[in-house]
Design a protein around this motif. Structure first.
Motif, PDB file in Angstrom:
ATOM      1  N   LEU A 164      27.367   2.170   7.912  1.00 13.39           N
ATOM      2  CA  LEU A 164      27.043   3.801   7.915  1.00 13.39           C
ATOM      3  C   LEU A 164      25.748   3.737   9.600  1.00 13.39           C
ATOM      4  N   ALA A 165      25.070   2.609   9.272  1.00 10.55           N
ATOM      5  CA  ALA A 165      23.341   2.893   9.842  1.00 10.55           C
ATOM      6  C   ALA A 165      24.637   2.933  11.689  1.00 10.55           C
ATOM      7  N   PHE A 166      25.053   1.847  11.423  1.00  6.46           N
ATOM      8  CA  PHE A 166      26.410   1.266  12.812  1.00  6.46           C
ATOM      9  C   PHE A 166      27.201   2.348  13.251  1.00  6.46           C
ATOM     10  N   VAL A 167      27.619   3.079  12.300  1.00 11.93           N
ATOM     11  CA  VAL A 167      28.981   4.214  12.771  1.00 11.93           C
ATOM     12  C   VAL A 167      27.577   5.301  13.324  1.00 11.93           C
ATOM     13  N   ILE A 168      26.726   5.925  12.465  1.00  9.56           N
ATOM     14  CA  ILE A 168      26.272   6.498  12.635  1.00  9.56           C
ATOM     15  C   ILE A 168      24.550   6.500  14.203  1.00  9.56           C
ATOM     16  N   TRP A 169      24.484   5.560  14.294  1.00  6.95           N
ATOM     17  CA  TRP A 169      23.674   4.811  15.570  1.00  6.95           C
ATOM     18  C   TRP A 169      25.199   4.639  16.360  1.00  6.95           C
ATOM     19  N   THR A 170      26.066   4.595  16.577  1.00  4.92           N
ATOM     20  CA  THR A 170      26.991   4.730  17.889  1.00  4.92           C
ATOM     21  C   THR A 170      27.528   6.437  18.071  1.00  4.92           C
ATOM     22  N   PHE A 171      27.655   6.405  17.457  1.00  6.72           N
ATOM     23  CA  PHE A 171      28.333   8.092  17.317  1.00  6.72           C
ATOM     24  C   PHE A 171      26.454   8.871  17.952  1.00  6.72           C
ATOM     25  N   ALA A 172      25.766   8.197  17.898  1.00  6.67           N
ATOM     26  CA  ALA A 172      24.339   9.736  18.422  1.00  6.67           C
ATOM     27  C   ALA A 172      24.102   9.136  19.840  1.00  6.67           C
ATOM     28  N   LEU A 173      24.193   7.420  19.987  1.00  8.41           N
ATOM     29  CA  LEU A 173      24.930   7.286  21.571  1.00  8.41           C
ATOM     30  C   LEU A 173      25.598   8.073  22.042  1.00  8.41           C
ATOM     31  N   LEU A 199      15.272  -1.365  14.261  1.00  6.31           N
ATOM     32  CA  LEU A 199      14.346  -1.185  12.835  1.00  6.31           C
ATOM     33  C   LEU A 199      14.657  -0.703  11.862  1.00  6.31           C
ATOM     34  N   VAL A 200      15.560  -0.189  11.445  1.00  5.66           N
ATOM     35  CA  VAL A 200      16.792   0.162  10.528  1.00  5.66           C
ATOM     36  C   VAL A 200      16.624  -1.355   9.738  1.00  5.66           C
ATOM     37  N   LEU A 201      17.321  -2.636  10.627  1.00  2.00           N
ATOM     38  CA  LEU A 201      17.492  -3.784  10.270  1.00  2.00           C
ATOM     39  C   LEU A 201      15.988  -4.960   9.732  1.00  2.00           C
ATOM     40  N   VAL A 202      15.796  -4.519  10.491  1.00  2.00           N
ATOM     41  CA  VAL A 202      14.287  -4.815  10.030  1.00  2.00           C
ATOM     42  C   VAL A 202      13.374  -4.430   8.809  1.00  2.00           C
ATOM     43  N   TRP A 216       0.856  -1.370   0.198  1.00  2.00           N
ATOM     44  CA  TRP A 216      -0.053  -0.295  -0.278  1.00  2.00           C
ATOM     45  C   TRP A 216       1.012   1.498   0.142  1.00  2.00           C
ATOM     46  N   TYR A 217       1.834   1.449   0.001  1.00  2.00           N
ATOM     47  CA  TYR A 217       2.734   2.350  -0.298  1.00  2.00           C
ATOM     48  C   TYR A 217       4.074   2.792  -1.171  1.00  2.00           C
ATOM     49  N   PRO A 218       3.442   3.740  -1.466  1.00  4.12           N
ATOM     50  CA  PRO A 218       4.680   3.297  -3.007  1.00  4.12           C
ATOM     51  C   PRO A 218       6.062   2.923  -2.684  1.00  4.12           C
ATOM     52  N   SER A 219       7.112   2.389  -4.333  1.00  2.00           N
ATOM     53  CA  SER A 219       8.061   1.915  -3.852  1.00  2.00           C
ATOM     54  C   SER A 219       9.413   3.169  -2.956  1.00  2.00           C
ATOM     55  N   HIS A 220       9.607   4.135  -3.727  1.00  2.00           N
ATOM     56  CA  HIS A 220       9.943   5.005  -3.057  1.00  2.00           C
ATOM     57  C   HIS A 220       9.837   5.029  -1.680  1.00  2.00           C
ATOM     58  N   TYR A 221       8.745   5.080  -1.147  1.00  2.00           N
ATOM     59  CA  TYR A 221       8.413   4.917   0.805  1.00  2.00           C
ATOM     60  C   TYR A 221       9.347   3.925   1.439  1.00  2.00           C
ATOM     61  N   ARG A 222       8.993   2.665   0.597  1.00  2.00           N
ATOM     62  CA  ARG A 222       9.575   1.439   0.993  1.00  2.00           C
ATOM     63  C   ARG A 222      11.188   1.118   1.493  1.00  2.00           C
ATOM     64  N   ILE A 223      11.781   2.715   0.524  1.00  2.00           N
ATOM     65  CA  ILE A 223      13.208   2.557   0.217  1.00  2.00           C
ATOM     66  C   ILE A 223      14.042   3.066   1.240  1.00  2.00           C
ATOM     67  N   GLY A 224      12.884   4.558   0.539  1.00  2.00           N
ATOM     68  CA  GLY A 224      13.746   5.120   1.352  1.00  2.00           C
ATOM     69  C   GLY A 224      13.989   5.392   3.267  1.00  2.00           C
ATOM     70  N   ALA A 225      13.260   4.428   3.936  1.00  2.00           N
ATOM     71  CA  ALA A 225      12.764   4.005   4.835  1.00  2.00           C
ATOM     72  C   ALA A 225      13.379   4.350   5.893  1.00  2.00           C
ATOM     73  N   ALA A 226      14.709   3.465   5.283  1.00  2.00           N
ATOM     74  CA  ALA A 226      15.215   2.796   6.513  1.00  2.00           C
ATOM     75  C   ALA A 226      16.498   4.353   5.918  1.00  2.00           C
TER      76      ALA A 226
END
Length: 96
Positions: free
Chosen positions: A78-87, A48-51, A4-14
């Motif tokens: 990249l998300a792991f590095v950003i997550w670690t520095f954000a924490l 959530l990014v992994l899911v 029900w979501y367009p594909s660009h929403y699904r691709i850009g969610a992470a």
């Protein structure tokens, strides 16, 4: 899967969730440094990014499985590095 979501929403969610990590960390440091109010949402963003990447792997409509695999292969470290520095930033220099 969730068609029900367009594909660009699904691709850009992470990447949007990764951007939310940065926004939460900046707001946390400005408002309440080291508060659990902001730490727990940050802890939930990487799983959530992994899911979201796993959903893209099983989704047939947005991209091929190989494209989704390479997208996850690039974005997850990249998300792991950003997550670690954000924490670290949100907690005022301490990891936890």
């Amino acid at each position: 899967m969730f068609q029900w979501y367009p594909s660009h929403y699904r691709i850009g969610a992470a990447p949007v969730v990764t951007l939310a990590m940065v926004v939460i960390a900046i707001l946390s440091r400005a408002l309440l440094p080291g508060s659990a109010l902001f730490t727990w949402p940050l802890m939930a963003t990487l799983p959530l990014v992994l899911v979201l990447h796993m959903l893209l792997l099983f989704d047939e409509g947005s991209m091929t499985k190989m494209d989704a695999f390479f997208y996850a292969l690039i974005h997850l470290p990249l998300a792991f590095v950003i997550w670690t520095f954000a924490l670290v930033y949100a907690n005022g220099g301490d990891l936890l």
